[in-house]
Scaffold this motif. Structure first.
Motif, PDB file in Angstrom:
ATOM      1  N   ARG A  33       0.841  -1.201   0.000  1.00  8.60           N
ATOM      2  CA  ARG A  33       0.000   0.000   0.000  1.00  8.60           C
ATOM      3  C   ARG A  33       0.871   1.244   0.000  1.00  8.60           C
ATOM      4  O   ARG A  33       1.966   1.253   0.569  1.00  8.60           O
ATOM      5  CB  ARG A  33      -0.913  -0.002   1.222  1.00  8.60           C
ATOM      6  CG  ARG A  33      -1.944  -1.117   1.140  1.00  8.60           C
ATOM      7  CD  ARG A  33      -2.738  -1.154   2.371  1.00  8.60           C
ATOM      8  NE  ARG A  33      -1.783  -1.460   3.460  1.00  8.60           N
ATOM      9  CZ  ARG A  33      -2.131  -1.781   4.667  1.00  8.60           C
ATOM     10  NH1 ARG A  33      -3.385  -1.796   4.994  1.00  8.60           N
ATOM     11  NH2 ARG A  33      -1.238  -2.062   5.584  1.00  8.60           N
ATOM     12  N   THR A  34       0.362   2.293  -0.590  1.00  9.56           N
ATOM     13  CA  THR A  34       1.098   3.552  -0.640  1.00  9.56           C
ATOM     14  C   THR A  34       0.184   4.690  -0.202  1.00  9.56           C
ATOM     15  O   THR A  34      -1.033   4.546  -0.136  1.00  9.56           O
ATOM     16  CB  THR A  34       1.620   3.841  -2.065  1.00  9.56           C
ATOM     17  OG1 THR A  34       0.505   3.919  -2.945  1.00  9.56           O
ATOM     18  CG2 THR A  34       2.584   2.782  -2.530  1.00  9.56           C
ATOM     19  N   ILE A  35       0.820   5.824   0.094  1.00 11.77           N
ATOM     20  CA  ILE A  35       0.094   7.018   0.504  1.00 11.77           C
ATOM     21  C   ILE A  35       0.818   8.227  -0.084  1.00 11.77           C
ATOM     22  O   ILE A  35       2.048   8.217  -0.211  1.00 11.77           O
ATOM     23  CB  ILE A  35       0.007   7.117   2.045  1.00 11.77           C
ATOM     24  CG1 ILE A  35      -0.923   8.234   2.481  1.00 11.77           C
ATOM     25  CG2 ILE A  35       1.372   7.293   2.657  1.00 11.77           C
ATOM     26  CD1 ILE A  35      -1.204   8.259   3.971  1.00 11.77           C
ATOM     27  N   GLU A  36       0.055   9.230  -0.426  1.00 13.11           N
ATOM     28  CA  GLU A  36       0.668  10.463  -0.899  1.00 13.11           C
ATOM     29  C   GLU A  36       0.916  11.353   0.312  1.00 13.11           C
ATOM     30  O   GLU A  36      -0.005  11.680   1.053  1.00 13.11           O
ATOM     31  CB  GLU A  36      -0.223  11.178  -1.914  1.00 13.11           C
ATOM     32  CG  GLU A  36       0.466  12.378  -2.524  1.00 13.11           C
ATOM     33  CD  GLU A  36      -0.332  13.014  -3.641  1.00 13.11           C
ATOM     34  OE1 GLU A  36      -0.208  14.236  -3.799  1.00 13.11           O
ATOM     35  OE2 GLU A  36      -1.069  12.286  -4.321  1.00 13.11           O
ATOM     36  N   TRP A  37       2.161  11.746   0.501  1.00  9.58           N
ATOM     37  CA  TRP A  37       2.563  12.533   1.668  1.00  9.58           C
ATOM     38  C   TRP A  37       2.404  14.015   1.370  1.00  9.58           C
ATOM     39  O   TRP A  37       2.110  14.431   0.257  1.00  9.58           O
ATOM     40  CB  TRP A  37       3.996  12.165   2.042  1.00  9.58           C
ATOM     41  CG  TRP A  37       4.420  12.634   3.395  1.00  9.58           C
ATOM     42  CD1 TRP A  37       5.400  13.507   3.679  1.00  9.58           C
ATOM     43  CD2 TRP A  37       3.875  12.248   4.650  1.00  9.58           C
ATOM     44  NE1 TRP A  37       5.513  13.699   5.026  1.00  9.58           N
ATOM     45  CE2 TRP A  37       4.574  12.941   5.660  1.00  9.58           C
ATOM     46  CE3 TRP A  37       2.856  11.403   5.046  1.00  9.58           C
ATOM     47  CZ2 TRP A  37       4.301  12.804   7.016  1.00  9.58           C
ATOM     48  CZ3 TRP A  37       2.584  11.267   6.395  1.00  9.58           C
ATOM     49  CH2 TRP A  37       3.302  11.963   7.358  1.00  9.58           C
ATOM     50  N   ASP A  38       2.622  14.851   2.371  1.00  7.39           N
ATOM     51  CA  ASP A  38       2.464  16.295   2.262  1.00  7.39           C
ATOM     52  C   ASP A  38       3.371  16.925   1.199  1.00  7.39           C
ATOM     53  O   ASP A  38       3.039  17.978   0.648  1.00  7.39           O
ATOM     54  CB  ASP A  38       2.742  16.964   3.609  1.00  7.39           C
ATOM     55  CG  ASP A  38       1.775  16.490   4.678  1.00  7.39           C
ATOM     56  OD1 ASP A  38       0.665  16.046   4.315  1.00  7.39           O
ATOM     57  OD2 ASP A  38       2.128  16.558   5.867  1.00  7.39           O
ATOM     58  N   ASP A  39       4.501  16.304   0.933  1.00  9.79           N
ATOM     59  CA  ASP A  39       5.426  16.867  -0.045  1.00  9.79           C
ATOM     60  C   ASP A  39       5.081  16.481  -1.487  1.00  9.79           C
ATOM     61  O   ASP A  39       5.800  16.825  -2.412  1.00  9.79           O
ATOM     62  CB  ASP A  39       6.864  16.454   0.276  1.00  9.79           C
ATOM     63  CG  ASP A  39       7.066  14.946   0.243  1.00  9.79           C
ATOM     64  OD1 ASP A  39       6.111  14.204  -0.075  1.00  9.79           O
ATOM     65  OD2 ASP A  39       8.198  14.510   0.524  1.00  9.79           O
ATOM     66  N   GLN A  41       5.037  13.468  -2.746  1.00 14.49           N
ATOM     67  CA  GLN A  41       5.628  12.180  -3.104  1.00 14.49           C
ATOM     68  C   GLN A  41       4.738  11.042  -2.613  1.00 14.49           C
ATOM     69  O   GLN A  41       3.969  11.197  -1.667  1.00 14.49           O
ATOM     70  CB  GLN A  41       7.017  12.043  -2.482  1.00 14.49           C
ATOM     71  CG  GLN A  41       8.017  13.058  -2.943  1.00 14.49           C
ATOM     72  CD  GLN A  41       8.455  12.796  -4.367  1.00 14.49           C
ATOM     73  OE1 GLN A  41       8.427  11.678  -4.857  1.00 14.49           O
ATOM     74  NE2 GLN A  41       8.851  13.859  -5.051  1.00 14.49           N
ATOM     75  N   THR A  42       4.856   9.880  -3.236  1.00 15.45           N
ATOM     76  CA  THR A  42       4.128   8.680  -2.824  1.00 15.45           C
ATOM     77  C   THR A  42       5.097   7.751  -2.123  1.00 15.45           C
ATOM     78  O   THR A  42       6.172   7.443  -2.648  1.00 15.45           O
ATOM     79  CB  THR A  42       3.512   7.985  -4.044  1.00 15.45           C
ATOM     80  OG1 THR A  42       2.641   8.909  -4.690  1.00 15.45           O
ATOM     81  CG2 THR A  42       2.711   6.771  -3.622  1.00 15.45           C
ATOM     82  N   TYR A  43       4.717   7.304  -0.918  1.00 17.60           N
ATOM     83  CA  TYR A  43       5.562   6.432  -0.108  1.00 17.60           C
ATOM     84  C   TYR A  43       4.774   5.201   0.308  1.00 17.60           C
ATOM     85  O   TYR A  43       3.549   5.248   0.428  1.00 17.60           O
ATOM     86  CB  TYR A  43       6.026   7.163   1.164  1.00 17.60           C
ATOM     87  CG  TYR A  43       6.841   8.395   0.892  1.00 17.60           C
ATOM     88  CD1 TYR A  43       8.155   8.312   0.471  1.00 17.60           C
ATOM     89  CD2 TYR A  43       6.294   9.661   1.083  1.00 17.60           C
ATOM     90  CE1 TYR A  43       8.906   9.449   0.237  1.00 17.60           C
ATOM     91  CE2 TYR A  43       7.037  10.803   0.854  1.00 17.60           C
ATOM     92  CZ  TYR A  43       8.339  10.688   0.434  1.00 17.60           C
ATOM     93  OH  TYR A  43       9.081  11.805   0.197  1.00 17.60           O
ATOM     94  N   PRO A  44       5.479   4.091   0.587  1.00 17.11           N
ATOM     95  CA  PRO A  44       4.794   2.933   1.161  1.00 17.11           C
ATOM     96  C   PRO A  44       4.281   3.301   2.558  1.00 17.11           C
ATOM     97  O   PRO A  44       4.923   4.069   3.284  1.00 17.11           O
ATOM     98  CB  PRO A  44       5.881   1.861   1.258  1.00 17.11           C
ATOM     99  CG  PRO A  44       7.058   2.384   0.535  1.00 17.11           C
ATOM    100  CD  PRO A  44       6.882   3.834   0.335  1.00 17.11           C
TER     101      PRO A  44
END
Length: 83
Positions: A33-39, A41-44
């Motif tokens: 699963r991934t999430i889009e962070w405040d910056d 970018q997409t991270y696990p």
């Protein structure tokens, strides 16, 4: 360090579902699963049950058990046995 024996060390988001808190750090943990962070970018993302935002010790909601008098209470309830 030997090459090709260590897992990749990359940015990962840890999310505490109970507190609604997430933080970005680096880890070797993996997730599909991934999430889009405040910056942007997409991270696990890895969901955890407890973090510093929800742990009773860090939130100040820890219960302190009073052990004083427990022996006396036990002896009153069950009596002292003589050998």
């Amino acid at each position: 360090m030997q090459s090709d024996i260590h897992p990749p060390y990359r940015p990962v988001v840890f999310r505490d579902r109970s507190a609604g808190y997430a933080f970005l750090t680096r880890s070797t943990a993996t997730s599909e699963r991934t999430i889009e962070w405040d910056d942007g970018q997409t991270y696990p993302v890895i969901d955890v049950e407890i973090s510093s935002e929800s742990h009773p010790f860090y939130t100040g909601k820890a219960r302190v058990l009073d052990s004083e008098g427990q022996v006396q209470k036990f002896e009153q309830r069950y009596g002292r046995r003589e050998r």
